[in-house]
Design an enzyme around this catalytic site. Sequence first.
Site, PDB file in Angstrom:
ATOM      1  N   GLY A  11     -24.489 -30.268 -18.422  1.00 31.62           N
ATOM      2  CA  GLY A  11     -23.152 -30.366 -17.811  1.00 31.62           C
ATOM      3  C   GLY A  11     -22.369 -31.531 -18.385  1.00 31.62           C
ATOM      4  O   GLY A  11     -22.808 -32.198 -19.329  1.00 31.62           O
ATOM      5  N   ILE A  13     -21.234 -34.707 -17.195  1.00 31.08           N
ATOM      6  CA  ILE A  13     -21.755 -36.078 -17.155  1.00 31.08           C
ATOM      7  C   ILE A  13     -23.206 -36.111 -17.627  1.00 31.08           C
ATOM      8  O   ILE A  13     -23.634 -37.037 -18.310  1.00 31.08           O
ATOM      9  CB  ILE A  13     -21.567 -36.672 -15.742  1.00 31.08           C
ATOM     10  CG1 ILE A  13     -20.081 -36.647 -15.419  1.00 31.08           C
ATOM     11  CG2 ILE A  13     -22.105 -38.104 -15.674  1.00 31.08           C
ATOM     12  CD1 ILE A  13     -19.688 -37.011 -14.054  1.00 31.08           C
ATOM     13  N   ASN A  33     -29.628 -24.481 -15.044  1.00 32.62           N
ATOM     14  CA  ASN A  33     -29.646 -23.017 -14.815  1.00 32.62           C
ATOM     15  C   ASN A  33     -28.480 -22.326 -15.516  1.00 32.62           C
ATOM     16  O   ASN A  33     -28.226 -21.144 -15.318  1.00 32.62           O
ATOM     17  CB  ASN A  33     -29.658 -22.709 -13.303  1.00 32.62           C
ATOM     18  CG  ASN A  33     -28.348 -23.100 -12.622  1.00 32.62           C
ATOM     19  OD1 ASN A  33     -27.399 -23.545 -13.298  1.00 32.62           O
ATOM     20  ND2 ASN A  33     -28.287 -22.933 -11.319  1.00 32.62           N
ATOM     21  N   SER A  35     -25.455 -22.268 -14.959  1.00 33.91           N
ATOM     22  CA  SER A  35     -24.398 -21.660 -14.116  1.00 33.91           C
ATOM     23  C   SER A  35     -23.041 -22.297 -14.402  1.00 33.91           C
ATOM     24  O   SER A  35     -22.005 -21.707 -14.140  1.00 33.91           O
ATOM     25  CB  SER A  35     -24.748 -21.855 -12.629  1.00 33.91           C
ATOM     26  OG  SER A  35     -24.692 -23.240 -12.300  1.00 33.91           O
ATOM     27  N   SER A 126     -20.831 -39.226  -5.230  1.00 36.11           N
ATOM     28  CA  SER A 126     -19.390 -39.170  -5.470  1.00 36.11           C
ATOM     29  C   SER A 126     -18.638 -40.048  -4.479  1.00 36.11           C
ATOM     30  O   SER A 126     -19.057 -40.224  -3.338  1.00 36.11           O
ATOM     31  CB  SER A 126     -18.923 -37.718  -5.309  1.00 36.11           C
ATOM     32  OG  SER A 126     -17.515 -37.658  -5.227  1.00 36.11           O
ATOM     33  N   TYR A 151     -18.428 -29.163  -0.427  1.00 36.44           N
ATOM     34  CA  TYR A 151     -18.964 -29.905  -1.582  1.00 36.44           C
ATOM     35  C   TYR A 151     -19.208 -31.359  -1.180  1.00 36.44           C
ATOM     36  O   TYR A 151     -20.295 -31.895  -1.375  1.00 36.44           O
ATOM     37  CB  TYR A 151     -17.995 -29.848  -2.772  1.00 36.44           C
ATOM     38  CG  TYR A 151     -18.290 -30.934  -3.787  1.00 36.44           C
ATOM     39  CD1 TYR A 151     -17.524 -32.107  -3.826  1.00 36.44           C
ATOM     40  CD2 TYR A 151     -19.357 -30.817  -4.662  1.00 36.44           C
ATOM     41  CE1 TYR A 151     -17.817 -33.124  -4.720  1.00 36.44           C
ATOM     42  CE2 TYR A 151     -19.655 -31.833  -5.561  1.00 36.44           C
ATOM     43  CZ  TYR A 151     -18.875 -32.979  -5.582  1.00 36.44           C
ATOM     44  OH  TYR A 151     -19.185 -33.986  -6.463  1.00 36.44           O
ATOM     45  N   LYS A 155     -22.849 -33.787  -0.746  1.00 34.71           N
ATOM     46  CA  LYS A 155     -23.140 -35.114  -1.325  1.00 34.71           C
ATOM     47  C   LYS A 155     -23.586 -36.075  -0.217  1.00 34.71           C
ATOM     48  O   LYS A 155     -24.550 -36.821  -0.376  1.00 34.71           O
ATOM     49  CB  LYS A 155     -21.910 -35.673  -2.049  1.00 34.71           C
ATOM     50  CG  LYS A 155     -21.604 -34.996  -3.369  1.00 34.71           C
ATOM     51  CD  LYS A 155     -22.783 -35.071  -4.346  1.00 34.71           C
ATOM     52  CE  LYS A 155     -22.508 -34.346  -5.646  1.00 34.71           C
ATOM     53  NZ  LYS A 155     -23.693 -34.285  -6.515  1.00 34.71           N
ATOM     54  N   ASN A 180     -13.465 -41.164 -10.677  1.00 28.31           N
ATOM     55  CA  ASN A 180     -12.976 -40.000 -11.422  1.00 28.31           C
ATOM     56  C   ASN A 180     -13.360 -40.074 -12.893  1.00 28.31           C
ATOM     57  O   ASN A 180     -12.640 -40.698 -13.678  1.00 28.31           O
ATOM     58  CB  ASN A 180     -11.465 -39.875 -11.244  1.00 28.31           C
ATOM     59  CG  ASN A 180     -11.102 -39.423  -9.845  1.00 28.31           C
ATOM     60  OD1 ASN A 180     -11.520 -40.040  -8.857  1.00 28.31           O
ATOM     61  ND2 ASN A 180     -10.368 -38.332  -9.743  1.00 28.31           N
ATOM     62  N   ARG A 295      -1.665 -31.444  -2.259  1.00 25.16           N
ATOM     63  CA  ARG A 295      -2.795 -30.508  -2.332  1.00 25.16           C
ATOM     64  C   ARG A 295      -3.689 -30.774  -1.118  1.00 25.16           C
ATOM     65  O   ARG A 295      -4.095 -31.919  -0.894  1.00 25.16           O
ATOM     66  CB  ARG A 295      -3.562 -30.754  -3.637  1.00 25.16           C
ATOM     67  CG  ARG A 295      -4.738 -29.846  -3.861  1.00 25.16           C
ATOM     68  CD  ARG A 295      -5.350 -30.025  -5.246  1.00 25.16           C
ATOM     69  NE  ARG A 295      -6.017 -31.330  -5.367  1.00 25.16           N
ATOM     70  CZ  ARG A 295      -6.739 -31.693  -6.436  1.00 25.16           C
ATOM     71  NH1 ARG A 295      -6.835 -30.894  -7.481  1.00 25.16           N
ATOM     72  NH2 ARG A 295      -7.340 -32.879  -6.469  1.00 25.16           N
ATOM     73  N   PRO A 296      -3.988 -29.728  -0.326  1.00 26.40           N
ATOM     74  CA  PRO A 296      -4.830 -29.949   0.860  1.00 26.40           C
ATOM     75  C   PRO A 296      -6.159 -30.615   0.478  1.00 26.40           C
ATOM     76  O   PRO A 296      -6.759 -30.258  -0.533  1.00 26.40           O
ATOM     77  CB  PRO A 296      -5.076 -28.518   1.378  1.00 26.40           C
ATOM     78  CG  PRO A 296      -3.982 -27.683   0.817  1.00 26.40           C
ATOM     79  CD  PRO A 296      -3.596 -28.306  -0.491  1.00 26.40           C
TER      80      PRO A 296
HETATM   81  C1  WQD Z   1      -6.846 -36.402  -9.133  1.00 23.04           C
HETATM   82  C2  WQD Z   1      -5.417 -36.565  -8.640  1.00 23.04           C
HETATM   83  C3  WQD Z   1      -4.595 -34.670  -7.441  1.00 23.04           C
HETATM   84  C4  WQD Z   1      -4.388 -31.858 -10.776  1.00 23.04           C
HETATM   85  C5  WQD Z   1     -12.432 -34.820  -7.929  1.00 23.04           C
HETATM   86  C6  WQD Z   1     -13.501 -34.466  -6.961  1.00 23.04           C
HETATM   87  C7  WQD Z   1     -14.368 -35.676  -6.714  1.00 23.04           C
HETATM   88  C8  WQD Z   1     -14.901 -36.173  -8.018  1.00 23.04           C
HETATM   89  C9  WQD Z   1     -13.764 -36.485  -8.979  1.00 23.04           C
HETATM   90  C10 WQD Z   1     -17.078 -35.234  -8.427  1.00 23.04           C
HETATM   91  C11 WQD Z   1      -5.233 -36.024  -7.229  1.00 23.04           C
HETATM   92  C12 WQD Z   1      -3.792 -34.906  -8.716  1.00 23.04           C
HETATM   93  C13 WQD Z   1      -4.626 -32.999 -10.015  1.00 23.04           C
HETATM   94  C14 WQD Z   1      -3.067 -31.431 -11.007  1.00 23.04           C
HETATM   95  C15 WQD Z   1      -2.264 -33.287  -9.723  1.00 23.04           C
HETATM   96  N1  WQD Z   1     -15.755 -35.229  -8.605  1.00 23.04           N
HETATM   97  N2  WQD Z   1      -3.558 -33.690  -9.505  1.00 23.04           N
HETATM   98  N3  WQD Z   1      -2.042 -32.173 -10.475  1.00 23.04           N
HETATM   99  O1  WQD Z   1      -9.625 -34.589  -6.530  1.00 23.04           O
HETATM  100  O2  WQD Z   1      -9.517 -37.070  -7.142  1.00 23.04           O
HETATM  101  O3  WQD Z   1     -11.642 -35.843  -7.402  1.00 23.04           O
HETATM  102  O4  WQD Z   1     -12.996 -35.280  -9.129  1.00 23.04           O
HETATM  103  O5  WQD Z   1     -17.769 -35.999  -7.894  1.00 23.04           O
HETATM  104  O6  WQD Z   1     -15.419 -35.303  -5.859  1.00 23.04           O
HETATM  105  O7  WQD Z   1     -12.870 -34.103  -5.757  1.00 23.04           O
HETATM  106  O8  WQD Z   1      -9.749 -35.361  -8.944  1.00 23.04           O
HETATM  107  O9  WQD Z   1      -8.552 -34.770 -11.002  1.00 23.04           O
HETATM  108  O10 WQD Z   1      -8.659 -33.060  -9.100  1.00 23.04           O
HETATM  109  O11 WQD Z   1      -7.231 -35.045  -8.878  1.00 23.04           O
HETATM  110  O12 WQD Z   1      -1.308 -33.924  -9.225  1.00 23.04           O
HETATM  111  O13 WQD Z   1      -2.790 -30.411 -11.688  1.00 23.04           O
HETATM  112  O14 WQD Z   1      -4.556 -35.797  -9.480  1.00 23.04           O
HETATM  113  O15 WQD Z   1      -3.724 -34.300  -6.374  1.00 23.04           O
HETATM  114  O16 WQD Z   1      -4.298 -36.851  -6.558  1.00 23.04           O
HETATM  115  P1  WQD Z   1     -10.050 -35.709  -7.412  1.00 23.04           P
HETATM  116  P2  WQD Z   1      -8.558 -34.469  -9.543  1.00 23.04           P
END
Ligand code: WQD
Length: 338
Positions: A11, A13, A33, A35, A126, A151, A155, A180, A295-296
Amino acid sequence: MSEILVTGGLGYIGSHTVTCLSEAGYDVVIIDNLSNSMLDTLDTLRELCSGTITFYEVEMCRQEELNAVFEKHPNLAGVIHFAALLQVNESVQQPVRYYRNNLDSTLNLIDACAQFKVSSVVFSSSCTVYGQPEMIPVDESAPIAEAESPYGSTKIMCERIFRDACEVLNLNVLSLRYFNPIGAHPSAKIGEVQHGEPHHLVPYITETAIGKREVLKVFGSDYDTRDGSCIRDYIHVMDIAEAHVAAIGNLIDGKTTGFDPINLGSGTGQTVIEMITAFEAATGLSVPYVLADRRPGDVEKVYANIGKATSVLGWRPTRGLEETLKSAWVWEQRQPAN
Ligand code: WQD
């Protein structure tokens, strides 16, 4: 040389961590696996790495398949456990699949470690466990939040499972809470592979810049931040990978006993709009964007206090945002056009 088992090692990371483990002189056993990864990543890893890389296609939710790997490798020095389903929004649609996969694989791993006397485990956790923290930068003493998604719940539950198992088994676990992760290996031969429309910000930026996407939507512009868009802590995936090598070494050397969580971030926060601007400055490209609804499930602002990673692991991030975003762009340019 010491052998490390890496679950989910093909994957995003996991594969970057394999390159750093190999560079540190470890032999690596990957189980995956497939997936959410591709077998040709294995060929690339063997090209990039000098050490031995052994691979088994394994469904960790089947205990006997997992145990067979431990039987073949009786001298494993430790395990780095990445394997998990990780799409936040998919987890909302398929909660049972996420709980079964992410929890069963972890429970089976703990059983295998106990049976084959492997006591060192690094767990891929995370920052999602914090939800929207009261205090930022957030440190590891912050309370664990009510998860925003199945999800995130998996964790939190896996950390709890490891914590309780460490109490009664000869098991020591460092739980690395990623913020991130972004960017790609300097060779641009491995990176974050997208399957369909990207969910995460930086792949969406690079796909918009290259013309695969018309426009980037900024999810929310009315947050209580510098420019109204969300703040996150973006960190180069290679910095994350190097922290895993430090963590498994810490455990093998017996420096950590029991369960210990550690934040992995840059220690700084950027808004979404600042990331777009930084990408444009780093590459000279333009990224058309529009302001859209929130985004919810998004938290407003979160970034890491990384003092513990430095004191416990002797680790700190070394790659700046410009280098990191450039690596993401170079990776994007190597992806198929469609
Ligand atoms: C970052 C920011 C979005 C897309 C996720 C997982 C977290 C971890 C890291 C695993 C947010 C904004 C995004 C877009 C946008 N992963 N955005 N337009 O949600 O912070 O974290 O990845 O462990 O568990 O939830 O990352 O990159 O989706 O979003 O404005 O088209 O960018 O709203 O504020 P997130 P993300």
